[in-house]
Design an enzyme around this catalytic site. Structure first.
Site, PDB file in Angstrom:
ATOM      1  N   ASP A   1      -5.390 -11.107  -3.418  1.00  0.00           N
ATOM      2  CA  ASP A   1      -6.705 -10.904  -4.032  1.00  0.00           C
ATOM      3  C   ASP A   1      -7.831 -11.546  -3.219  1.00  0.00           C
ATOM      4  O   ASP A   1      -8.995 -11.282  -3.463  1.00  0.00           O
ATOM      5  CB  ASP A   1      -6.731 -11.512  -5.446  1.00  0.00           C
ATOM      6  CG  ASP A   1      -5.834 -10.760  -6.408  1.00  0.00           C
ATOM      7  OD1 ASP A   1      -5.224  -9.766  -5.991  1.00  0.00           O
ATOM      8  OD2 ASP A   1      -5.736 -11.181  -7.580  1.00  0.00           O
TER       9      ASP A   1
ATOM     10  N   ILE B   1       1.528  -2.587  -2.433  1.00  0.00           N
ATOM     11  CA  ILE B   1       0.624  -3.129  -1.404  1.00  0.00           C
ATOM     12  C   ILE B   1       0.909  -4.595  -1.086  1.00  0.00           C
ATOM     13  O   ILE B   1       0.389  -5.129  -0.121  1.00  0.00           O
ATOM     14  CB  ILE B   1      -0.877  -2.952  -1.764  1.00  0.00           C
ATOM     15  CG1 ILE B   1      -1.318  -3.862  -2.916  1.00  0.00           C
ATOM     16  CG2 ILE B   1      -1.190  -1.504  -2.090  1.00  0.00           C
ATOM     17  CD1 ILE B   1      -2.833  -3.922  -3.080  1.00  0.00           C
TER      18      ILE B   1
HETATM   19  O1  LIG Z   1       2.983  -9.031 -11.895  1.00  0.00           O
HETATM   20  P1  LIG Z   1       2.850 -10.376 -11.328  1.00  0.00           P
HETATM   21  O2  LIG Z   1       3.753 -10.667 -10.205  1.00  0.00           O
HETATM   22  O3  LIG Z   1       2.942 -11.453 -12.345  1.00  0.00           O
HETATM   23  O4  LIG Z   1       1.396 -10.516 -10.694  1.00  0.00           O
HETATM   24  C1  LIG Z   1       0.372  -9.612 -10.655  1.00  0.00           C
HETATM   25  C2  LIG Z   1      -0.859 -10.287 -10.119  1.00  0.00           C
HETATM   26  O5  LIG Z   1      -0.591 -10.988  -8.944  1.00  0.00           O
HETATM   27  C3  LIG Z   1      -1.563 -10.693  -7.958  1.00  0.00           C
HETATM   28  O6  LIG Z   1      -0.965  -9.814  -7.037  1.00  0.00           O
HETATM   29  C4  LIG Z   1      -2.015 -11.960  -7.272  1.00  0.00           C
HETATM   30  O7  LIG Z   1      -0.937 -12.541  -6.605  1.00  0.00           O
HETATM   31  C5  LIG Z   1      -2.687 -10.025  -8.710  1.00  0.00           C
HETATM   32  O8  LIG Z   1      -3.444  -9.144  -7.939  1.00  0.00           O
HETATM   33  C6  LIG Z   1      -1.962  -9.345  -9.821  1.00  0.00           C
HETATM   34  O9  LIG Z   1      -2.767  -9.189 -10.956  1.00  0.00           O
END
Ligand SMILES: O=P(O)(O)OC[C@H]1O[C@](O)(CO)[C@@H](O)[C@@H]1O
Ligand SMILES: Nc1ncnc2c1ncn2[C@@H]1O[C@H](COP(=O)(O)OP(=O)(O)OP(=O)(O)O)[C@@H](O)[C@H]1O
Ligand SMILES: [Mg+2]
Length: 442
Positions: free
Chosen positions: A211, A366
């Site tokens: 992010d 991504i």
């Molecule tokens: O589904 P997870 O792994 O808990 O994380 C999702 C979140 O992690 C991120 O990729 C940040 O690391 C965010 O963009 C996203 O909202």
């Protein structure tokens, strides 16, 4: 709040008295446009007006300690025991950083004991049953070819006292934490417990986040790979939208609170007509609302592409349910992509317009890929800087780049706010210039 000189001061464990094995490689102690000497500082401010506003002497201007090898170091390499952990969500380049740390420690400093703690902070807590693994040149050979992290990762809080108990029991002198804002908060609590107990353990962070939401480090590793991968979805959305009458391509990309991925992916190939990010609220309905704009654009040009960061427009999705959070306490966001898909289709129908909407959410695709060559270079250089800082007894800091120079940033500063797209800044201006969307909807 504008950081002051004191906010940029890095904690140290003690005086550096040991000759560094890298000392013979170091140039004369003077800064050039390509090198900052260890006694010099990288100025925080980079415009005349910012410097003038400080109303202070040159010596008192806030500056970051530069990254890089020191002539004298704090830890005796042959006696140094190191731990590495990765926490939080995945990010391209995690394995590059692990490999970079291990190779720099072993090849240049001669450190022989390096442990990889598994599955994030859980790896320090015996009850989880994930014993650490030995890391050496062979163990990290080729890992940079793969996405993810060979150490595993996790969310969820662990007791910092138990973590430091583990470090003490294993006689670890240096801990590298590779993770996002939450991981760095965790790293700071570990460094504080270490200090409270009067121990000499360096805690160094290598900030990661696709992010790009960590401040004072210019850009986080993996971000470039992530937005580059996202451009593929924008291109697909554009091709799909152009191929049908009144086609709308809608792409949702990650970005909880910061819309950098959406902005950069848009600028990369110019295929998007609208970019919605958490930092810029938008009005949906009304003559000048987003939906009316989109409808007019499709009527005029035959198609349109919309990119939404996952944190955009959350105000439209709030409900009376108590807010859901993940194991680390991060708020779970509602799905803006699905909401927009529904509302756009309804809006076209309500205005008697045929439309064909194709929705793409590249989501985890991504961030699970290997780093691209640019990020790999960045990762290895961050890893080198992290090792140099640790061996020189720095602690409670992260490595980053500021104004193009590698620097040491106190963790407290790196978690003091979130890096976000500035709606009055030049990045957002470039997005407006590229897409042609108005500054405000409504
Ligand atoms: O589904 P997870 O792994 O808990 O994380 C999702 C979140 O992690 C991120 O990729 C940040 O690391 C965010 O963009 C996203 O909202
Ligand atoms: N305030 C905090 N104090 C101590 N530990 C924390 C704190 N916030 C988060 N952590 C711990 O850090 C780890 C990672 O945190 P989190 O899941 O928020 O991911 P992150 O590092 O912010 O990465 P990303 O946001 O990019 O996914 C978790 O184990 C979490 O418990
Ligand atoms: Mg986070």
């Amino acid at each position: 709040m504008v950081p002051q000189a004191v906010d940029l001061t890095v904690r140290t464990l003690g005086e550096c008295r040991i000759e560094s094995p890298l000392a013979p490689l170091l140039p004369e102690p003077e800064s050039t446009e390509h090198y900052v000497d260890e006694d010099d500082r990288v100025l925080f401010d980079d415009t005349r007006s910012m410097v003038a506003a400080r109303k202070t002497k040159l010596d008192a201007l806030p500056g970051f300690e530069p990254g890089g090898p020191r002539r004298k170091i704090f830890f005796q390499p042959s006696k140094t025991r190191v731990g590495i952990v990765t926490c939080g969500g995945l990010c391209p380049g995690l394995n590059d950083v692990i490999r970079g740390l291990v190779l720099e420690l072993t090849s240049h400093y001669g450190v022989t004991k390096i442990y990889g703690f598994r599955n994030g902070y859980q790896g320090f807590i015996a009850g989880y049953g994930h014993p650490p693994i030995d890391l050496d040149a062979e163990a990290v050979s080729g890992i940079n070819e793969y996405g993810g992290t060979i150490l595993g990762t996790s969310r969820g809080s662990q007791d910092p006292y138990e973590i430091v108990d583990c470090l003490e029991q294993m006689s670890i002198n240096v801990l590298f934490v590779i993770g996002g804002d939450g991981s760095m908060r965790g790293a700071l609590t570990i460094a504080d417990v270490v200090k409270e107990r009067g121990l000499k353990i360096a805690v160094i962070g290598v900030p990661k986040t696709i992010d790009n939401d960590i401040p004072y480090i210019e850009q986080s590793f993996g971000f470039q790979t992530a937005f580059s991968k996202a451009t593929e979805s924008l291109r697909s959305a554009h091709v799909e939208a152009r191929a049908v009458p009144n086609g709308v391509g809608l792409v949702q990309v990650m970005g909880r609170h910061s819309g950098f991925i959406a902005c950069y992916a848009t600028l990369a190939n110019n295929d998007a007509d609208y970019v919605l990010i958490p930092e810029v609220p938008f009005q949906l309905d009304g003559e000048n609302g987003f939906l009316a704009h989109l409808r007019r654009r499709v009527a005029e040009r035959g198609h349109a592409v919309v990119v939404a960061a996952e944190g955009a427009g959350q105000e439209y999705l709030e409900s009376d349910e108590p807010g859901q959070v993940d194991k680390s306490g991060n708020r779970n966001l509602k799905d803006i992509g699905l909401f927009l898909r529904k509302r756009i289709a309804e809006d076209f129908a309500a205005h008697g317009m045929e439309s064909s909407l194709k929705y793409i959410d590249p989501s985890y695709a991504i961030r699970s890929v290997p780093a691209n060559p640019y990020d790999s270079v960045y990762c290895i250089r961050l890893a080198h800087a992290a090792v140099h800082a640790a061996m020189a007894g720095r602690t409670a800091m992260v490595v980053g780049r500021w104004r193009g120079r590698f620097v040491h940033v106190p963790i407290a500063l790196a978690i003091s706010k979130r890096n976000q797209v500035d709606p009055t800044g030049d990045l957002w201006m470039s997005v407006l210039e590229t897409t042609g969307q108005p500054r405000h909807f409504g």
